[in-house]
Design a protein around this motif. Structure first.
Motif, PDB file in Angstrom:
ATOM      1  N   ILE A  50      -0.545  -0.286   9.398  1.00 15.98           N
ATOM      2  CA  ILE A  50      -1.420   0.896   9.372  1.00 15.98           C
ATOM      3  C   ILE A  50      -1.467   1.443   7.945  1.00 15.98           C
ATOM      4  O   ILE A  50      -0.443   1.773   7.363  1.00 15.98           O
ATOM      5  CB  ILE A  50      -0.913   1.973  10.354  1.00 15.98           C
ATOM      6  CG1 ILE A  50      -1.046   1.484  11.797  1.00 15.98           C
ATOM      7  CG2 ILE A  50      -1.695   3.273  10.163  1.00 15.98           C
ATOM      8  CD1 ILE A  50      -0.458   2.428  12.825  1.00 15.98           C
ATOM      9  N   HIS A  51      -2.668   1.517   7.394  1.00 18.58           N
ATOM     10  CA  HIS A  51      -2.867   2.045   6.049  1.00 18.58           C
ATOM     11  C   HIS A  51      -3.591   3.381   6.045  1.00 18.58           C
ATOM     12  O   HIS A  51      -3.816   3.964   4.984  1.00 18.58           O
ATOM     13  CB  HIS A  51      -3.659   1.045   5.197  1.00 18.58           C
ATOM     14  CG  HIS A  51      -2.825  -0.098   4.710  1.00 18.58           C
ATOM     15  ND1 HIS A  51      -3.303  -1.021   3.810  1.00 18.58           N
ATOM     16  CD2 HIS A  51      -1.556  -0.461   4.991  1.00 18.58           C
ATOM     17  CE1 HIS A  51      -2.358  -1.909   3.557  1.00 18.58           C
ATOM     18  NE2 HIS A  51      -1.290  -1.590   4.267  1.00 18.58           N
ATOM     19  N   GLY A  52      -4.005   3.847   7.198  1.00 14.86           N
ATOM     20  CA  GLY A  52      -4.708   5.121   7.268  1.00 14.86           C
ATOM     21  C   GLY A  52      -4.757   5.606   8.703  1.00 14.86           C
ATOM     22  O   GLY A  52      -4.447   4.864   9.637  1.00 14.86           O
ATOM     23  N   HIS A  88       0.817  -1.212   0.000  1.00 15.15           N
ATOM     24  CA  HIS A  88       0.000   0.000   0.000  1.00 15.15           C
ATOM     25  C   HIS A  88       0.853   1.266   0.000  1.00 15.15           C
ATOM     26  O   HIS A  88       1.772   1.424   0.813  1.00 15.15           O
ATOM     27  CB  HIS A  88      -0.907  -0.008   1.231  1.00 15.15           C
ATOM     28  CG  HIS A  88      -1.913   1.098   1.267  1.00 15.15           C
ATOM     29  ND1 HIS A  88      -2.890   1.259   0.316  1.00 15.15           N
ATOM     30  CD2 HIS A  88      -2.093   2.116   2.142  1.00 15.15           C
ATOM     31  CE1 HIS A  88      -3.628   2.307   0.601  1.00 15.15           C
ATOM     32  NE2 HIS A  88      -3.166   2.858   1.709  1.00 15.15           N
ATOM     33  N   LEU A  89       0.577   2.153  -0.944  1.00 10.30           N
ATOM     34  CA  LEU A  89       1.241   3.444  -1.118  1.00 10.30           C
ATOM     35  C   LEU A  89       2.704   3.335  -1.549  1.00 10.30           C
ATOM     36  O   LEU A  89       3.457   4.297  -1.436  1.00 10.30           O
ATOM     37  CB  LEU A  89       1.134   4.302   0.147  1.00 10.30           C
ATOM     38  CG  LEU A  89      -0.294   4.648   0.596  1.00 10.30           C
ATOM     39  CD1 LEU A  89      -0.258   5.603   1.774  1.00 10.30           C
ATOM     40  CD2 LEU A  89      -1.109   5.246  -0.555  1.00 10.30           C
ATOM     41  N   LYS A  90       3.093   2.170  -2.053  1.00  8.14           N
ATOM     42  CA  LYS A  90       4.443   2.018  -2.579  1.00  8.14           C
ATOM     43  C   LYS A  90       4.475   2.377  -4.063  1.00  8.14           C
ATOM     44  O   LYS A  90       3.473   2.282  -4.765  1.00  8.14           O
ATOM     45  CB  LYS A  90       4.940   0.584  -2.379  1.00  8.14           C
ATOM     46  CG  LYS A  90       4.961   0.128  -0.930  1.00  8.14           C
ATOM     47  CD  LYS A  90       5.818   1.017  -0.063  1.00  8.14           C
ATOM     48  CE  LYS A  90       5.977   0.477   1.354  1.00  8.14           C
ATOM     49  NZ  LYS A  90       4.713   0.473   2.110  1.00  8.14           N
ATOM     50  N   ALA A  91       5.635   2.776  -4.542  1.00 11.90           N
ATOM     51  CA  ALA A  91       5.814   3.157  -5.944  1.00 11.90           C
ATOM     52  C   ALA A  91       6.238   1.957  -6.778  1.00 11.90           C
ATOM     53  O   ALA A  91       6.884   1.034  -6.291  1.00 11.90           O
ATOM     54  CB  ALA A  91       6.851   4.267  -6.054  1.00 11.90           C
ATOM     55  N   ILE A  92       5.858   1.976  -8.054  1.00 17.61           N
ATOM     56  CA  ILE A  92       6.301   0.976  -9.013  1.00 17.61           C
ATOM     57  C   ILE A  92       7.161   1.696 -10.054  1.00 17.61           C
ATOM     58  O   ILE A  92       6.661   2.505 -10.846  1.00 17.61           O
ATOM     59  CB  ILE A  92       5.122   0.274  -9.708  1.00 17.61           C
ATOM     60  CG1 ILE A  92       4.263  -0.466  -8.672  1.00 17.61           C
ATOM     61  CG2 ILE A  92       5.638  -0.709 -10.764  1.00 17.61           C
ATOM     62  CD1 ILE A  92       3.042  -1.152  -9.276  1.00 17.61           C
ATOM     63  N   ARG A  93       8.430   1.418 -10.038  1.00 18.67           N
ATOM     64  CA  ARG A  93       9.346   2.107 -10.945  1.00 18.67           C
ATOM     65  C   ARG A  93       9.026   1.774 -12.399  1.00 18.67           C
ATOM     66  O   ARG A  93       8.802   0.618 -12.762  1.00 18.67           O
ATOM     67  CB  ARG A  93      10.786   1.708 -10.639  1.00 18.67           C
ATOM     68  CG  ARG A  93      11.289   2.208  -9.286  1.00 18.67           C
ATOM     69  CD  ARG A  93      12.756   1.863  -9.096  1.00 18.67           C
ATOM     70  NE  ARG A  93      13.259   2.340  -7.816  1.00 18.67           N
ATOM     71  CZ  ARG A  93      14.506   2.158  -7.388  1.00 18.67           C
ATOM     72  NH1 ARG A  93      15.380   1.512  -8.155  1.00 18.67           N
ATOM     73  NH2 ARG A  93      14.891   2.616  -6.213  1.00 18.67           N
ATOM     74  N   GLY A  94       9.000   2.813 -13.223  1.00 19.76           N
ATOM     75  CA  GLY A  94       8.795   2.617 -14.643  1.00 19.76           C
ATOM     76  C   GLY A  94       7.347   2.498 -15.080  1.00 19.76           C
ATOM     77  O   GLY A  94       7.075   2.392 -16.281  1.00 19.76           O
ATOM     78  N   LEU A  95       6.401   2.499 -14.139  1.00 18.80           N
ATOM     79  CA  LEU A  95       4.985   2.368 -14.491  1.00 18.80           C
ATOM     80  C   LEU A  95       4.292   3.717 -14.372  1.00 18.80           C
ATOM     81  O   LEU A  95       4.356   4.370 -13.326  1.00 18.80           O
ATOM     82  CB  LEU A  95       4.297   1.356 -13.574  1.00 18.80           C
ATOM     83  CG  LEU A  95       2.797   1.157 -13.808  1.00 18.80           C
ATOM     84  CD1 LEU A  95       2.544   0.549 -15.187  1.00 18.80           C
ATOM     85  CD2 LEU A  95       2.179   0.274 -12.708  1.00 18.80           C
ATOM     86  N   ASP A  96       3.649   4.137 -15.442  1.00 18.69           N
ATOM     87  CA  ASP A  96       2.869   5.369 -15.393  1.00 18.69           C
ATOM     88  C   ASP A  96       1.554   5.109 -14.666  1.00 18.69           C
ATOM     89  O   ASP A  96       0.934   4.052 -14.839  1.00 18.69           O
ATOM     90  CB  ASP A  96       2.570   5.869 -16.807  1.00 18.69           C
ATOM     91  CG  ASP A  96       3.819   6.344 -17.531  1.00 18.69           C
ATOM     92  OD1 ASP A  96       4.744   6.827 -16.849  1.00 18.69           O
ATOM     93  OD2 ASP A  96       3.865   6.214 -18.771  1.00 18.69           O
ATOM     94  N   PRO A  97       1.108   6.046 -13.849  1.00 21.60           N
ATOM     95  CA  PRO A  97      -0.153   5.849 -13.127  1.00 21.60           C
ATOM     96  C   PRO A  97      -1.337   5.826 -14.096  1.00 21.60           C
ATOM     97  O   PRO A  97      -1.307   6.474 -15.146  1.00 21.60           O
ATOM     98  CB  PRO A  97      -0.219   7.058 -12.201  1.00 21.60           C
ATOM     99  CG  PRO A  97       0.610   8.100 -12.892  1.00 21.60           C
ATOM    100  CD  PRO A  97       1.717   7.361 -13.562  1.00 21.60           C
ATOM    101  N   SER A  98      -2.367   5.083 -13.750  1.00 18.75           N
ATOM    102  CA  SER A  98      -3.575   5.038 -14.563  1.00 18.75           C
ATOM    103  C   SER A  98      -4.411   6.281 -14.312  1.00 18.75           C
ATOM    104  O   SER A  98      -4.512   6.753 -13.172  1.00 18.75           O
ATOM    105  CB  SER A  98      -4.389   3.787 -14.232  1.00 18.75           C
ATOM    106  OG  SER A  98      -3.694   2.618 -14.607  1.00 18.75           O
ATOM    107  N   ASP A  99      -5.007   6.782 -15.355  1.00 17.11           N
ATOM    108  CA  ASP A  99      -5.860   7.966 -15.254  1.00 17.11           C
ATOM    109  C   ASP A  99      -7.276   7.520 -14.930  1.00 17.11           C
ATOM    110  O   ASP A  99      -7.996   7.019 -15.796  1.00 17.11           O
ATOM    111  CB  ASP A  99      -5.827   8.737 -16.576  1.00 17.11           C
ATOM    112  CG  ASP A  99      -6.579  10.062 -16.495  1.00 17.11           C
ATOM    113  OD1 ASP A  99      -6.911  10.473 -15.363  1.00 17.11           O
ATOM    114  OD2 ASP A  99      -6.851  10.659 -17.551  1.00 17.11           O
TER     115      ASP A  99
END
Length: 278
Positions: free
Chosen positions: A267-269, A105-116
Motif C-alpha cells: 500500500i502506497h496511498g 516508497h517513502l523511505k529515507a536515504i541517510r546522508g542525502l539532502d532532498p532535491s529542491d
C-alpha cells in the motif's frame, strides 16, 4: 574508448555473481537505453540516476515505449549520494525472514539532502514514473523521503526483484532436490517430489511477504479458473507424467510445471473519509 555497455559486459564476463548495478559517474542519456536493454535481457537491475529532471522524464518514457524493464530511473541533484543511497535502501531485501520484503516508497536515504523541486516538476516525474527524493510537509517540519519506486516498464522494483529471487530460489531448490536424493523417479511420485521442491521456495516467499492469499485474475491454469481464490497464495500444476512423449522420457525430463503466484503488493496511498460529529 569503452562504452558503459562494454564496461558492464566486461564485469559480467569476469563475475556473474551480481544482480543490481550502477555506475560510479553519471552516464550520458544516449548510453542508457542499450545498457537498459542488456539489463533486461540478462535479468539484472540497472539503477540509473539523472541530475536533470527533463532528461530523467524523457529517458523513462523512452524505455517504457521500448518495452524495456529492469531499469530504475531516478532524479536527484546529487548523483553519487542518490545512486549509492538508493541502492542501499532498495537492495535491503531479507527474503529469509518473516516480512523481509521492503518497498522503497517513502523511505529515507541517510546522508542525502532532498532535491529542491516544484510541485509541477514533482507531478511531471510522478506521471512519467520517475523516482525522486524530496521533502514532504511544510518547511518547518519537512520529512525527506523517496517517492516512487517503479521500473521502466512501470512494475514496482521490489516486486520484480522478488520475482527474480523467487525464480532463482525455485531453480536452486529443484536442483538441490535432485542432487541430494538418490534418485527422483520419472513417475507420479517423482513429480510430487519435484513439486515439493518448488513449494519450498514458494512457502519462503509467503513468509517473506512477497506473495499472499488472494484472488487469481490471470488465465486459467490446471484446476484454477480466473477469479478463483488462492488460499496459499500460489498454485503448482504439472502435466501428467503418463502422458509425456517417449522422446522426453528418453531424455529423462519431467513434464511441464506451471506455477502461479499472487503478489502481496504494498500500500502506497489511502483515501480516508473523516465523518465528524459534535
Amino acid at each position: 574508448m569503452a562504452t558503459p555497455l562494454d564496461a558492464i559486459k566486461e564485469v559480467a564476463e569476469q563475475n556473474l555473481g551480481f544482480y543490481a548495478f550502477c555506475f560510479a559517474d553519471e552516464i550520458a542519456a544516449s548510453d542508457v537505453q542499450e545498457v537498459a536493454q542488456w539489463a533486461d535481457d540478462n535479468d539484472r537491475i540497472f539503477l540509473h540516476t539523472s541530475t536533470d529532471i527533463d532528461e530523467a522524464v524523457v529517458t523513462k518514457n523512452a524505455l517504457e515505449a521500448a518495452n524495456i524493464g529492469h531499469t530504475h530511473v531516478m532524479y536527484s541533484h546529487d548523483y553519487t549520494g542518490a545512486t549509492g543511497g538508493f541502492a542501499g535502501v532498495a537492495l535491503d531485501q531479507q527474503y529469509g525472514r518473516t516480512d523481509g520484503v521492503k518497498t522503497v516508497h517513502l523511505k529515507a536515504i541517510r546522508g542525502l539532502d532532498p532535491s529542491d523541486i516544484t510541485q509541477t516538476q514533482a507531478n511531471e516525474m510522478i506521471a512519467a514514473g520517475v523516482t525522486f527524493y524530496s521533502g514532504f510537509g511544510n518547511s518547518e517540519s519537512s520529512v525527506s523521503a523517496i517517492y516512487g519506486g517503479k521500473l521502466s516498464d512501470n512494475r514496482y522494483l521490489d516486486f520484480v526483484m522478488g520475482i527474480d529471487w523467487l525464480r532463482n530460489t525455485i531453480e536452486v531448490s529443484v536442483f538441490n532436490g535432485q542432487r541430494i536424493r538418490r534418485t527422483t523417479p520419472q513417475t507420479s511420485r517423482g513429480m510430487m517430489m519435484t513439486k515439493n521442491d518448488i513449494v519450498m521456495g514458494l512457502e519462503q516467499a509467503v513468509r517473506a511477504g512477497l506473495i499472499a492469499p488472494g484472488q487469481w485474475n490471470g488465465i486459467p491454469v490446471g484446476e484454477v479458473q480466473t477469479y478463483d481464490y488462492l488460499p496459499n497464495g500460489y498454485y503448482v500444476y504439472h502435466d501428467p507424467i503418463d502422458e509425456q512423449s517417449q522422446v522426453d522420457r528418453d531424455n529423462r525430463l519431467a513434464t511441464q510445471f506451471t506455477v502461479i503466484a499472487k503478489g502481496a503488493g504494498s500500500i502506497h496511498g489511502a483515501d480516508i473519509t473523516l465523518v465528524p460529529q459534535a
